[in-house]
Design a protein around this motif. Structure first.
Motif, PDB file in Angstrom:
ATOM      1  N   ARG A 313      35.068 -31.699  70.706  1.00 26.06           N
ATOM      2  CA  ARG A 313      34.339 -30.673  69.940  1.00 26.06           C
ATOM      3  C   ARG A 313      35.294 -29.553  69.499  1.00 26.06           C
ATOM      4  N   HIS A 314      36.500 -29.907  69.153  1.00 28.07           N
ATOM      5  CA  HIS A 314      37.496 -28.892  68.808  1.00 28.07           C
ATOM      6  C   HIS A 314      37.125 -28.103  67.558  1.00 28.07           C
ATOM      7  N   ARG A 315      36.297 -28.682  66.690  1.00 31.70           N
ATOM      8  CA  ARG A 315      35.930 -27.949  65.466  1.00 31.70           C
ATOM      9  C   ARG A 315      35.067 -26.729  65.804  1.00 31.70           C
ATOM     10  N   ASP A 316      34.264 -26.812  66.853  1.00 29.48           N
ATOM     11  CA  ASP A 316      33.498 -25.635  67.294  1.00 29.48           C
ATOM     12  C   ASP A 316      34.449 -24.512  67.720  1.00 29.48           C
ATOM     13  N   PHE A 317      35.519 -24.880  68.404  1.00 20.07           N
ATOM     14  CA  PHE A 317      36.522 -23.899  68.823  1.00 20.07           C
ATOM     15  C   PHE A 317      37.183 -23.248  67.609  1.00 20.07           C
ATOM     16  N   THR A 318      37.527 -24.050  66.612  1.00 24.96           N
ATOM     17  CA  THR A 318      38.187 -23.518  65.415  1.00 24.96           C
ATOM     18  C   THR A 318      37.268 -22.563  64.670  1.00 24.96           C
ATOM     19  N   ILE A 319      35.986 -22.895  64.558  1.00 25.78           N
ATOM     20  CA  ILE A 319      35.021 -22.020  63.863  1.00 25.78           C
ATOM     21  C   ILE A 319      34.912 -20.684  64.581  1.00 25.78           C
ATOM     22  N   ALA A 320      34.904 -20.714  65.923  1.00 30.20           N
ATOM     23  CA  ALA A 320      34.701 -19.483  66.701  1.00 30.20           C
ATOM     24  C   ALA A 320      35.943 -18.596  66.729  1.00 30.20           C
ATOM     25  N   THR A 321      37.123 -19.182  66.693  1.00 27.75           N
ATOM     26  CA  THR A 321      38.358 -18.403  66.884  1.00 27.75           C
ATOM     27  C   THR A 321      39.237 -18.331  65.644  1.00 27.75           C
ATOM     28  N   GLY A 322      39.026 -19.212  64.671  1.00 26.78           N
ATOM     29  CA  GLY A 322      39.913 -19.264  63.510  1.00 26.78           C
ATOM     30  C   GLY A 322      41.229 -19.937  63.807  1.00 26.78           C
ATOM     31  N   CYS A 323      41.315 -20.634  64.941  1.00 31.21           N
ATOM     32  CA  CYS A 323      42.558 -21.299  65.359  1.00 31.21           C
ATOM     33  C   CYS A 323      42.367 -22.811  65.278  1.00 31.21           C
ATOM     34  N   PRO A 324      42.993 -23.483  64.311  1.00 28.11           N
ATOM     35  CA  PRO A 324      42.833 -24.937  64.194  1.00 28.11           C
ATOM     36  C   PRO A 324      43.552 -25.687  65.312  1.00 28.11           C
ATOM     37  N   VAL A 325      43.007 -26.847  65.665  1.00 31.45           N
ATOM     38  CA  VAL A 325      43.573 -27.669  66.734  1.00 31.45           C
ATOM     39  C   VAL A 325      44.210 -28.912  66.117  1.00 31.45           C
ATOM     40  N   PHE A 326      45.387 -29.289  66.637  1.00 29.81           N
ATOM     41  CA  PHE A 326      46.079 -30.493  66.189  1.00 29.81           C
ATOM     42  C   PHE A 326      46.462 -31.318  67.415  1.00 29.81           C
ATOM     43  N   PHE A 327      46.507 -32.649  67.226  1.00 29.19           N
ATOM     44  CA  PHE A 327      46.682 -33.555  68.353  1.00 29.19           C
ATOM     45  C   PHE A 327      48.003 -34.307  68.258  1.00 29.19           C
ATOM     46  N   CYS A 328      48.652 -34.447  69.425  1.00 30.30           N
ATOM     47  CA  CYS A 328      49.915 -35.180  69.506  1.00 30.30           C
ATOM     48  C   CYS A 328      49.675 -36.676  69.277  1.00 30.30           C
ATOM     49  N   ASP A 329      50.753 -37.393  69.065  1.00 30.67           N
ATOM     50  CA  ASP A 329      50.687 -38.847  68.999  1.00 30.67           C
ATOM     51  C   ASP A 329      50.417 -39.409  70.399  1.00 30.67           C
ATOM     52  N   PRO A 330      49.882 -40.629  70.488  1.00 27.17           N
ATOM     53  CA  PRO A 330      49.632 -41.218  71.808  1.00 27.17           C
ATOM     54  C   PRO A 330      50.920 -41.376  72.615  1.00 27.17           C
ATOM     55  N   HIS A 331      50.828 -41.095  73.895  1.00 29.24           N
ATOM     56  CA  HIS A 331      51.941 -41.276  74.830  1.00 29.24           C
ATOM     57  C   HIS A 331      53.189 -40.519  74.379  1.00 29.24           C
ATOM     58  N   ALA A 332      53.020 -39.325  73.861  1.00 31.72           N
ATOM     59  CA  ALA A 332      54.153 -38.523  73.385  1.00 31.72           C
ATOM     60  C   ALA A 332      54.047 -37.097  73.928  1.00 31.72           C
ATOM     61  N   PRO A 333      54.095 -36.924  75.261  1.00 27.67           N
ATOM     62  CA  PRO A 333      53.943 -35.574  75.831  1.00 27.67           C
ATOM     63  C   PRO A 333      55.054 -34.623  75.420  1.00 27.67           C
ATOM     64  N   TRP A 334      56.223 -35.165  74.996  1.00 25.06           N
ATOM     65  CA  TRP A 334      57.314 -34.267  74.584  1.00 25.06           C
ATOM     66  C   TRP A 334      56.976 -33.485  73.320  1.00 25.06           C
ATOM     67  N   GLN A 335      55.918 -33.902  72.606  1.00 31.96           N
ATOM     68  CA  GLN A 335      55.521 -33.157  71.413  1.00 31.96           C
ATOM     69  C   GLN A 335      54.829 -31.840  71.784  1.00 31.96           C
ATOM     70  N   ARG A 336      54.490 -31.678  73.032  1.00 35.27           N
ATOM     71  CA  ARG A 336      54.018 -30.385  73.539  1.00 35.27           C
ATOM     72  C   ARG A 336      54.737 -30.120  74.873  1.00 35.27           C
ATOM     73  N   GLY A 337      56.065 -30.100  74.729  1.00 37.53           N
ATOM     74  CA  GLY A 337      56.926 -30.006  75.908  1.00 37.53           C
ATOM     75  C   GLY A 337      56.795 -28.705  76.679  1.00 37.53           C
ATOM     76  N   SER A 338      56.529 -27.598  75.978  1.00 39.61           N
ATOM     77  CA  SER A 338      56.391 -26.323  76.688  1.00 39.61           C
ATOM     78  C   SER A 338      55.202 -26.359  77.638  1.00 39.61           C
ATOM     79  N   ASN A 339      54.115 -27.001  77.206  1.00 42.34           N
ATOM     80  CA  ASN A 339      52.952 -27.081  78.073  1.00 42.34           C
ATOM     81  C   ASN A 339      53.185 -28.051  79.236  1.00 42.34           C
ATOM     82  N   GLU A 340      53.911 -29.128  78.978  1.00 45.97           N
ATOM     83  CA  GLU A 340      54.249 -30.041  80.074  1.00 45.97           C
ATOM     84  C   GLU A 340      55.066 -29.311  81.135  1.00 45.97           C
ATOM     85  N   ASN A 341      55.984 -28.474  80.687  1.00 48.17           N
ATOM     86  CA  ASN A 341      56.775 -27.689  81.629  1.00 48.17           C
ATOM     87  C   ASN A 341      55.890 -26.716  82.405  1.00 48.17           C
ATOM     88  N   LEU A 342      54.966 -26.071  81.710  1.00 40.76           N
ATOM     89  CA  LEU A 342      54.056 -25.144  82.376  1.00 40.76           C
ATOM     90  C   LEU A 342      53.218 -25.862  83.419  1.00 40.76           C
TER      91      LEU A 342
END
Length: 399
Positions: A313-342
Motif C-alpha cells: 500500500r505504498h501509494r497511500d504513504f506517497t499521498i500522505a507524505t508526498g514522498c514516492p516509494v521505489f523498489f530495488c531489484d530482486p535479491h539486490a540488497p546492495w541497491q539500498r546498502g546504507s539501510n543494510e548497514n543500518l
C-alpha cells in the motif's frame, strides 16, 4: 680470556675482581666449568649470529654482552674500540649497545644516580624485541583510554582512528592507525585490548569472509511494483550529494514484532520505529508515515525499499507524505546498502530472535541516539547528526 685457555683465577686478577664473579660471568655466558686435572672451560655456543651478505655486521650474542660488561667494569676500563676489536665487530655496534641498554644504579636517598651496562638486562630486552615484544603505541595510557571509550560506544577501529585524527590533528601522540587497534584486539595475546572493553563484542561483525550474493532465481513480479521500480527513480537519488532520499526496511522478530528502519542516504541519519505487534502493510505504512511526516518537505524526496509485501500500500504513504516509494531489484540488497548497514548495526544491539514487543520505546530511542552520534568514515568521521544539522542550518540561512 677464558675461551683462550686462561684460568678463572688469572682472569679474575686481569679484571681485578674475585674468582666467584668470573665463575658467575662464565655461567651467564653459557659456559660449562669442568673441574679436575683435565678441567677448564667448555663453551656452549649460541646459534651462529646473523650476518648481512657483506659479512661486515653480526648480532651480539649473550657471551658478547657478558664480555662487554666485564670489559667496561674492569680497572682500567676497556675502550670501545678495544672491545670492538676483540669481538670483531664495528665500534658503532658496541657504542650503540651501551647507549641502548643502560641500567640505573645508586637509587635511594642521598645516592648518586649512575647508569651502568648490564649484560643480562640487555640480552633480555633484545630477545623480547626479536620475539615481537616491541611496545605498542597503545601502551600510552591516555591514547588507550580514548580508544577503549570509542570501542565501548560500538565504533569500529577505523571510525575510532579517524575520529582521533579529526579531534587531535596537531597531537600525533593521540592518533593511531586502525590496523594498530585491530592488532591490539586480535593479534596481541598478553594485555589484549578486548579484555578492557565493557561491550560484549569488540567488533560488530563476526564474519571472517564475505557472504556471496544470492544466486536464487528472481521472484515473480508483484502488481504494486508497476511504475515504482528502481529504474523509475529520479537520477538525482543515486547522487548522495542531494539530501532527502531515504532507504528503508524491516528488522523482524518473533511474535509478529519488528522495527521499521529508515536511513537518509546523504547524511546516514537514522529513524527507527517499533511495530505494534503486527507487520501487515497498513500498520507498516502508518509507522512510516508517522516517522517521515515530521521532516521538512525538502527532506522527503524519495524512499527506496525492497520488494517485501509490507509495502503493497505504498501509494497511500506517497499521498500522505508526498514522498514516492521505489523498489530495488530482486535479491539486490546492495541497491539500498546504507539501510543494510543500518540493520546490521541494529542487530548488534538486538540479535536475531529478539522479541521487539518486549523492548521499550526508550531503549529503542537510546539506540537511535547512539547510532546517529556514531562517526562515519564516509562522512569524514563526522556523525550523521552533525551532517544533518549542517544541512538544516545551510537551508535556514539560504536567501
Amino acid at each position: 680470556m677464558l675461551l683462550s685457555g686462561a684460568s678463572a683465577q688469572g682472569t679474575a686478577r686481569r679484571f681485578q675482581v674475585n674468582t666467584g664473579a668470573v665463575v658467575e660471568w662464565a655461567r651467564l655466558a653459557g659456559m660449562v666449568i669442568r673441574m679436575g686435572a683435565r678441567g677448564g672451560i667448555e663453551r656452549v655456543r649460541d646459534p651462529e649470529p646473523l650476518r648481512d651478505p657483506s659479512g661486515t655486521y653480526r648480532r651480539l650474542t649473550r657471551e658478547d654482552r657478558i664480555f662487554i660488561e666485564m670489559a667496561i667494569s674492569s680497572t682500567p676500563a676497556w675502550s670501545i674500540r678495544a672491545i670492538a676489536k676483540h669481538l670483531e665487530v664495528a665500534p658503532s655496534t658496541v657504542s650503540r649497545e651501551l647507549r641502548r641498554y643502560p641500567v640505573e644504579t645508586g637509587r635511594g636517598r642521598g645516592a648518586t644516580r649512575e647508569f651502568k651496562y648490564h649484560a643480562g638486562v640487555a640480552h633480555h630486552h633484545t630477545m623480547r624485541i626479536r620475539r615481537g615484544g616491541r611496545s605498542s603505541k597503545l601502551d600510552q595510557p591516555r591514547l588507550r583510554a580514548l580508544v577503549v571509550a570509542g570501542l565501548n560506544e560500538k565504533h569500529s577501529p577505523q571510525q575510532v582512528a579517524g575520529r582521533l585524527r579529526m579531534q587531535f590533528p596537531d597531537r600525533p601522540e593521540l592518533c593511531v592507525s586502525h590496523e594498530t587497534i585491530y592488532k591490539a584486539l586480535y593479534v596481541q595475546g598478553r594485555g589484549a585490548l578486548r579484555h578492557e572493553l565493557t561491550v560484549a563484542k569488540a567488533l560488530r561483525s563476526g564474519r571472517v569472509s564475505r557472504t556471496p550474493a544470492s544466486r536464487l532465481p528472481s521472484r515473480d513480479v508483484r502488481p504494486w511494483l508497476a511504475g515504482a521500480r528502481l529504474a523509475d527513480r529520479p537520477a538525482e537519488a543515486a547522487d548522495r550529494a542531494v539530501p532527502g532520499h531515504w532507504e528503508g526496511d524491516l528488522v523482524v522478530g518473533p511474535g509478529n514484532s519488528g522495527l521499521v528502519t529508515l536511513v537518509e542516504r546523504a547524511t546516514r541519519f537514522a529513524l527507527i520505529g517499533r511495530l505494534p505487534g503486527t507487520r501487515d502493510s497498513e500498520t507498516v505504512i502508518d509507522v512510516l508515515q508517522h516517522q517521515i511526516i515530521q521532516l521538512p518537505r525538502w527532506l522527503r524526496q524519495t524512499l527506496t525499499w525492497d520488494q517485501g509485501q509490507e509495502m503493497a500500500r505504498h501509494r497511500d504513504f506517497t499521498i500522505a507524505t508526498g514522498c514516492p516509494v521505489f523498489f530495488c531489484d530482486p535479491h539486490a540488497p546492495w541497491q539500498r546498502g546504507s539501510n543494510e548497514n543500518l540493520n546490521g548495526l541494529v542487530r548488534d544491539y538486538y540479535p536475531k530472535g529478539t522479541d521487539f514487543n518486549a523492548v521499550t520505546d526508550a531503549e529503542i530511542q537510546a539506540m537511535v541516539t547512539q547510532l546517529n552520534d556514531r562517526p562515519r568514515k564516509t562522512l569524514g568521521f563526522h556523525t550523521p547528526r552533525e551532517k544533518l544539522d549542517e544541512l538544516i542550518s545551510s537551508v535556514a540561512l539560504a536567501p
